[in-house]
Design a protein around this motif. Structure first.
Motif, mmCIF file in Angstrom:
data_model
loop_
_atom_site.group_PDB
_atom_site.id
_atom_site.type_symbol
_atom_site.label_atom_id
_atom_site.label_comp_id
_atom_site.label_asym_id
_atom_site.label_seq_id
_atom_site.Cartn_x
_atom_site.Cartn_y
_atom_site.Cartn_z
ATOM 1 N N ARG A 1 -2.898 7.113 -12.491
ATOM 2 C CA ARG A 1 -3.785 6.887 -11.345
ATOM 3 C C ARG A 1 -2.971 6.662 -10.073
ATOM 4 N N TYR A 2 -1.893 5.900 -10.196
ATOM 5 C CA TYR A 2 -1.031 5.630 -9.042
ATOM 6 C C TYR A 2 -0.437 6.921 -8.493
ATOM 7 N N ASP B 1 -3.018 -2.525 -10.366
ATOM 8 C CA ASP B 1 -3.320 -1.927 -11.661
ATOM 9 C C ASP B 1 -4.685 -2.375 -12.154
ATOM 10 N N ALA C 1 -1.280 -1.573 -0.988
ATOM 11 C CA ALA C 1 -0.919 -1.063 -2.309
ATOM 12 C C ALA C 1 -2.091 -1.180 -3.270
ATOM 13 N N GLN C 2 -2.081 -0.341 -4.284
ATOM 14 C CA GLN C 2 -3.149 -0.296 -5.274
ATOM 15 C C GLN C 2 -2.772 -1.139 -6.482
ATOM 16 N N LYS D 1 -1.136 3.431 -0.792
ATOM 17 C CA LYS D 1 -1.233 2.798 -2.109
ATOM 18 C C LYS D 1 0.139 2.573 -2.747
ATOM 19 N N MET D 2 1.196 3.073 -2.140
ATOM 20 C CA MET D 2 2.537 2.931 -2.715
ATOM 21 C C MET D 2 2.982 1.469 -2.731
ATOM 22 N N THR D 3 3.812 1.132 -3.701
ATOM 23 C CA THR D 3 4.376 -0.209 -3.764
ATOM 24 C C THR D 3 5.481 -0.363 -2.727
ATOM 25 N N ASN E 1 -2.565 3.728 -15.816
ATOM 26 C CA ASN E 1 -2.347 3.143 -14.488
ATOM 27 C C ASN E 1 -1.262 3.892 -13.722
ATOM 28 N N ARG E 2 -0.214 4.303 -14.425
ATOM 29 C CA ARG E 2 0.828 5.095 -13.771
ATOM 30 C C ARG E 2 0.251 6.425 -13.279
ATOM 31 N N GLY F 1 -2.140 8.078 -5.204
ATOM 32 C CA GLY F 1 -1.216 7.599 -4.197
ATOM 33 C C GLY F 1 -0.158 8.618 -3.856
#
Length: 428
Positions: free
Chosen positions: A198-199, A186, A183-184, A133-135, A195-196, A203
């Motif tokens: 959850r990431y 938002d 990636a996940q 899920k990482m950018t 959102n941060r 993730g």
């Protein structure tokens, strides 16, 4: 047929179809190691934060070993895995046991798909099902940071797994079931902090890896965050934080995540303690975001079975009271005196005492807690000596019963002496 072989055969059956189609992955060509001075120092600095949030050093550092050089034993229901060397080491023959000859593309594939540079599949003890899920930017920054570390020549021991599970192509079937690569995005209906959080939780932080049960083939159970067990320590459910002697709130949880301590809930122990060490280095807003997201997951605790509570043995409680007076009361009594100054929560509120199982309290009594100096919070020191060599399993059980029943006013746990013996044996 014993349980280990039943599990192994289950994996074989599940893995065959996936192995046929997806087991083979091509190697990605090695690259020349990048000199640390040539790295983007901004990316390296950002990567330090990413790697701390991902808890990489904790798993990839053996006891008394060099950071990131691997070799730590991860005991799983399927056998023991040893973590890999993720320093940028490459030997003179270009066959290093680190990742110095990995390109960013190879590193990204490992993070997103669980495939090493040479094409072999990685075991899911490496939480790529969450890291996927990482950018792209965070993966690139983590890569830059790891490439800036000292290159260490260190090869981990061979994994100790039953024969079918050593056949890595079977992991392709597991990936078909549990890996959702990419990636996940938002959630537009939520704000940036949620959102941060959850990431980070789903993730980078891969919290469900520990705080969820595992099914017979090692997949995370449903519902997520319903509680798990790691190295004999209970990882409590993260969805019932309001069902505690003192309900958690966002500020308490953020403090605990970043500093390993909450006055209302006690100190982090076992595998959670080093996680909070990693999180201590990240900005406060990251811990706040994680806490914010986690507090939105809360549900009512399921009703407890209606079995009658066990009655505490009066002789055991008397022995426990005597042991407590001699070994514990100086620090944990109503008016602690002497010893190190400490930041201690009342024992009745401690998560290890209030839990449904005795494992965490037994582990704390056996292993103690290393000296903590309060880090950046200005808290007083925290320390508890281990009692594994001083107390028998029967004495551990008596002490646990006294703390649980007389101090916390909660029902006695069953079979604590047997559990203490099992946990002591597992730690040897």
């Amino acid at each position: 047929m014993n349980r280990k072989w039943t599990i192994a055969l289950t994996v074989v059956v599940v893995g065959v179809a996936g192995a046929l189609a997806f087991a083979w992955q091509p190697a990605i060509a090695p690259v020349a190691p990048v000199a640390s001075a040539m790295l983007d120092q901004g990316a390296v600095a950002r990567g330090a934060r990413i790697v701390a949030l991902g808890d990489c050093m904790v798993c990839h550092t053996s006891k008394d070993g060099t950071p990131f050089a691997g070799g730590r034993a991860l005991r799983t229901p399927f056998g023991t895995l040893y973590t890999t060397n993720i320093t940028p080491h490459v030997d003179a023959n270009g066959e290093g046991n680190g990742i110095g000859d990995w390109s960013l593309a190879a590193f990204t594939r490992a993070v997103r798909q669980g495939v090493a540079r040479d094409g072999h599949l990685l075991y899911p003890a490496f939480p790529y099902i969450h890291y996927t899920k990482m950018t792209d930017a965070d993966i690139a920054d983590a890569y830059a940071f790891l490439m800036s570390r000292e290159a260490v020549d260190a090869k981990p021991p061979a994994n100790d797994l039953p024969l079918p599970l050593r056949f890595r192509p079977l992991l392709a079937g597991w990936n078909l079931l549990y890996l959702r690569s990419g990636a996940q995005a938002d959630d537009a209906s939520q704000d940036a902090t949620w959102n941060r959080g959850r990431y980070l939780v789903n993730g980078l932080g891969h919290c469900a890896s520990c705080h969820s049960s595992l099914n017979p083939i090692g997949g995370e159970g449903s519902p997520a965050f319903g509680g798990g067990n790691v190295d004999g320590w209970d990882a409590p459910a993260l969805t019932t934080l309001l069902d505690r002697p003192t309900p958690w709130n966002q500020q308490q949880l953020a403090l605990y995540l970043r500093h390993g301590y909450s006055p209302e809930h006690g100190a982090a122990g076992g595998p959670m303690a080093p996680v909070t060490h990693s999180l201590a280095s990240v900005p406060q807003e990251d811990a706040q975001a994680m806490a914010r997201y986690l507090m939105t997951l809360q549900t009512a605790a399921p009703p407890k079975p209606g079995a009658p509570a066990l009655q505490a043995d009066s002789g055991q409680l008397k022995l426990g009271a005597t042991l407590f007076a001699g070994a514990c009361a100086t620090c944990h009594g109503a008016a602690p005196a002497g010893g190190l100054p400490s930041a201690r929560s009342p024992l009745a509120l401690a998560t290890a005492v209030a839990g449904e199982r005795p494992d965490n309290l037994i582990q704390v009594l056996l292993e103690g807690m290393p000296l903590e100096t309060g880090r950046s919070t200005g808290q007083a020191s925290r320390y508890m000596p281990p009692f594994a060599s001083a107390l028998t399993d029967a004495q551990i059980a008596a002490l646990a019963a006294y703390i649980r029943v007389d101090i916390a006013k909660r029902p006695v746990w069953p079979d604590v002496e047997k559990r203490a013996a099992a946990l002591r044996k597992a730690a040897m």
